[in-house]
Design an enzyme around this catalytic site. Structure first.
Site, PDB file in Angstrom:
ATOM      1  N   GLY A  45      53.231-101.946 -55.598  1.00 55.28           N
ATOM      2  CA  GLY A  45      53.089-101.378 -54.265  1.00 55.28           C
ATOM      3  C   GLY A  45      53.160 -99.859 -54.256  1.00 55.28           C
ATOM      4  O   GLY A  45      52.323 -99.196 -53.650  1.00 55.28           O
ATOM      5  N   GLY A  48      55.359-107.154 -58.856  1.00 59.05           N
ATOM      6  CA  GLY A  48      56.117-108.170 -59.598  1.00 59.05           C
ATOM      7  C   GLY A  48      55.216-109.269 -60.157  1.00 59.05           C
ATOM      8  O   GLY A  48      55.404-109.720 -61.295  1.00 59.05           O
ATOM      9  N   LYS A  75      64.109 -98.941 -62.511  1.00 58.45           N
ATOM     10  CA  LYS A  75      65.008 -99.761 -63.333  1.00 58.45           C
ATOM     11  C   LYS A  75      64.393-100.307 -64.606  1.00 58.45           C
ATOM     12  O   LYS A  75      63.358-100.963 -64.568  1.00 58.45           O
ATOM     13  CB  LYS A  75      65.502-100.941 -62.509  1.00 58.45           C
ATOM     14  CG  LYS A  75      66.539-100.541 -61.475  1.00 58.45           C
ATOM     15  CD  LYS A  75      66.749-101.699 -60.554  1.00 58.45           C
ATOM     16  CE  LYS A  75      68.193-101.892 -60.134  1.00 58.45           C
ATOM     17  NZ  LYS A  75      68.320-103.208 -59.484  1.00 58.45           N
ATOM     18  N   ARG A 104      47.103-104.189 -48.394  1.00 56.68           N
ATOM     19  CA  ARG A 104      47.201-105.650 -48.557  1.00 56.68           C
ATOM     20  C   ARG A 104      46.502-106.398 -47.420  1.00 56.68           C
ATOM     21  O   ARG A 104      46.028-107.514 -47.622  1.00 56.68           O
ATOM     22  CB  ARG A 104      48.671-106.063 -48.632  1.00 56.68           C
ATOM     23  CG  ARG A 104      49.258-105.795 -50.003  1.00 56.68           C
ATOM     24  CD  ARG A 104      50.723-106.153 -50.053  1.00 56.68           C
ATOM     25  NE  ARG A 104      51.188-106.246 -51.426  1.00 56.68           N
ATOM     26  CZ  ARG A 104      52.457-106.356 -51.771  1.00 56.68           C
ATOM     27  NH1 ARG A 104      53.396-106.386 -50.839  1.00 56.68           N
ATOM     28  NH2 ARG A 104      52.799-106.433 -53.035  1.00 56.68           N
TER      29      ARG A 104
END
Ligand code: 3PG
Ligand code: MG
Length: 380
Positions: free
Chosen positions: A338, A361, A185, A34
């Site tokens: 990530g 996200g 999840k 990043r």
């Protein structure tokens, strides 16, 4: 959306929102992707005679200063990569360098609440604003969605490039279009799966969340991760996939162990025969082969989320195998998130992908069809 070319920056102070939220281990940066991805915009502005103030969050320090989340290692890495000093200053104190980095924006609770007074304090650091923190565009935080409404603003080079790729993924993608999803999840991925079922040809599901799918199909999952409250939603998704003719691929075999450790005893078992007391921690070799076959002629592939606990050696093969299969597929390949991006870089495979996104996200919310608050602010 305005771009860097639309801004007059010579001799002016440019405030840049970056996403410099990098993984740290004992204060050491384990993946500087990043930071590197933020450099083109910084260099372009410096070349045009601007001075720059960079700002970012790091981790989730809960609105109070906490040295574990200091951006100090990032300032040091930036200085190395740019070849010049990068002072790190607490928000509120003057910027002193040609390149200055503000300390973690989330040391103040007003960042995450999107507070206007905080946005106004931050805005004082710039004559103009550049939004280049792609990975945080889905956050309606003060630095992302507030400051651009106060200053003349534009998207940076990274944001422009990322949005361009996402647009290509959602506007008439070349077919077959395959999406590979992993991670722990289902609840995080529910909305994106629901939206993708309307566009993809193949959906491949691995990672911790596949066990909720296997359970929804009526299989026992032993001690594997299970989100029992998501079972109805997952059954509904399975039915929708069938109605729409989307090929939904789940693992046929899994690597199981009783514990997550480097020297754990492991077994490969059929996905419908996970023994009690054992947990599924990676997809097995047959699954990797089936996933690879489904990717081998895909013209568009988006991959988000590891296939297993890839940080621990015995459970890394599924993620490695899928990385290889995505890299080998003939069309446009995009990796987001990530963990999966870090895995690809650690495997030395970065060059073999079309695009490695700096946002997890943010990419997912875009693919859900949501308007990202940071994009809306840059467009306003
Ligand atoms: C990320 O790593 O996902 C981005 O930097 C955003 O961080 P956050 O999820 O803590 O808001
Ligand atoms: Mg996140």
């Amino acid at each position: 959306m305005r771009t860097l070319d639309d801004l007059d920056v010579s001799g002016r102070r440019v405030l840049i929102r970056c996403d410099l939220n990098v993984p740290l281990e004992d204060g050491r940066i384990t993946d500087d992707g990043r930071i590197r991805a933020s450099l083109p915009t910084v260099n372009a502005l410096l070349d045009r005679g601007a001075s720059v103030v960079l700002m970012s969050h790091l981790g989730r320090p809960k609105g109070t200063p906490d040295p574990r989340y200091s951006l100090a290692p990032v300032a040091a890495r930036l200085a190395e990569l740019l070849g010049e000093d990068v002072p790190l200053v607490p928000v509120g104190e003057p910027a002193t360098g040609r390149v200055t980095l503000l300390e973690n924006l989330r040391y103040d609770p007003r960042e995450e609440s999107g507070d206007e007074t905080y946005a106004a304090e931050l805005a004082k650091y710039g004559d103009v604003y550049v939004g280049d923190g792609f990975g945080a565009l889905h956050r309606a935080h003060a630095s992302v969605a507030g400051v651009p409404r106060l200053l003349d603003s534009a998207a940076g080079l990274l944001v422009a490039k990322e949005l361009d790729v996402l647009k290509r993924l959602t506007t008439e993608p070349e077919r077959p279009y395959a999406v590979v999803l992993g991670g722990s999840k289902v609840s995080d991925k529910l909305a994106v799966i629901t939206n993708l079922l309307g566009v993809v040809d193949r959906l491949l599901v691995g990672g911790g969340m596949c066990f909720t799918f296997l359970k929804a199909q009526g299989h026992g999952v032993g001690d594997s991760l299970l989100e029992a409250d998501q079972l109805d939603a997952v059954r509904q998704m399975l039915a929708t996939a069938q109605e729409r003719g989307v090929q939904l691929l789940l693992p046929s075999d899994v690597v199981v162990a009783r514990e997550i450790s480097d020297d754990a005893e492991t077994r490969v078992v059929p996905a419908d025969a996970i023994p009690d007391g054992w947990k599924g921690l990676d997809i097995g070799p047959d699954s990797v082969a089936a996933f690879a076959a489904a990717l081998s002629n895909a013209e568009t592939v988006f991959w988000n989320g590891p296939m297993g606990v890839f940080e621990v050696a015995p459970f890394a093969n599924g993620t490695k195998g899928v990385a290889e299969a995505v890299a080998s597929s003939p069309g446009m390949t995009v990796v987001g998130g990530g963990d999966s991006a870090a895995a690809v870089r650690q495997l030395g495979m970065a060059e073999r992908f079309g695009h490695i996104s700096t946002g997890g996200g943010a990419s997912l919310e875009y693919l859900e069809g949501k308007t990202l608050p940071g994009v809306a602010a840059l467009e306003s």
